[in-house]
Design an enzyme around this catalytic site. Sequence first.
Site, PDB file in Angstrom:
ATOM      1  CD1 TRP A 195      -3.656   2.438   5.968  1.00  0.00           C
ATOM      2  CD2 TRP A 195      -5.747   3.165   6.229  1.00  0.00           C
ATOM      3  NE1 TRP A 195      -4.266   2.457   4.729  1.00  0.00           N
ATOM      4  CE2 TRP A 195      -5.552   2.899   4.862  1.00  0.00           C
ATOM      5  CE3 TRP A 195      -6.991   3.624   6.630  1.00  0.00           C
ATOM      6  CZ2 TRP A 195      -6.533   3.074   3.892  1.00  0.00           C
ATOM      7  CZ3 TRP A 195      -7.987   3.807   5.671  1.00  0.00           C
ATOM      8  CH2 TRP A 195      -7.746   3.535   4.329  1.00  0.00           C
TER       9      TRP A 195
ATOM     10  CE1 TYR B 175      -3.474   2.753   0.780  1.00  0.00           C
ATOM     11  CE2 TYR B 175      -2.042   3.310   2.631  1.00  0.00           C
ATOM     12  CZ  TYR B 175      -3.098   3.615   1.801  1.00  0.00           C
ATOM     13  OH  TYR B 175      -3.792   4.800   1.979  1.00  0.00           O
TER      14      TYR B 175
ATOM     15  CD  GLU C  85      -7.715   7.711   5.655  1.00  0.00           C
ATOM     16  OE1 GLU C  85      -7.593   7.614   6.891  1.00  0.00           O
ATOM     17  OE2 GLU C  85      -6.763   7.517   4.884  1.00  0.00           O
TER      18      GLU C  85
END
Length: 191
Positions: free
Chosen positions: A46, A16, A38
């Site tokens: 995350w 990522y 988010e």
Amino acid sequence: MERCPWCEGFDLYRAYHDSEWGVPLYDDRSLFELLILEGAQAGLSWATILKKRENYRRAFDGFDPVKIAEYDDGKVAALLADSGIVRNRAKVAAAIQNAKAYLALTDDGPSFSDFLWRFVDDVPIQNQWTSMAEVPARTTRSDAMSKALGRAGFKFVGSTICYAFMQSSGMVNDHLTTCPRHGEVKDRFHR
């Protein structure tokens, strides 16, 4: 040259970081998806959301705002029973509300991309951080984005969430200068 230290830990996180994080994103649906994710991340890592991202895409109909805006109590119950996503009633409700706000905002107005990118004057901000301690959690620009999204009816869009969104969508280049991706993102990705 070493990667930003936050992405170390597992392969999906590094991938990522190496291919998505900080790359300018202009596609409306992709920006909508990222904003929802988010918001889902609030209070979590995350990494948790990234591991569940494909489940979110499945559960939320590919983040189609038209479909999400029409979710009824039965769909909400199914989402809250889905162990592949974060089963938080407020976050699920926010995703539905955000789809409605997205549709209202873009109905006769600017594209979602144009609306969001105006907070950085349509040009990615190229920060020059050398350590994670320098990277802010929020800025005056994320404050402004948060307020504008809130006025437009969006939920789970506080300034810290908006700044994380700005980082991941490439509105700001917050790769450390010691990370090879800093220069790659700066030099290669322009609108």
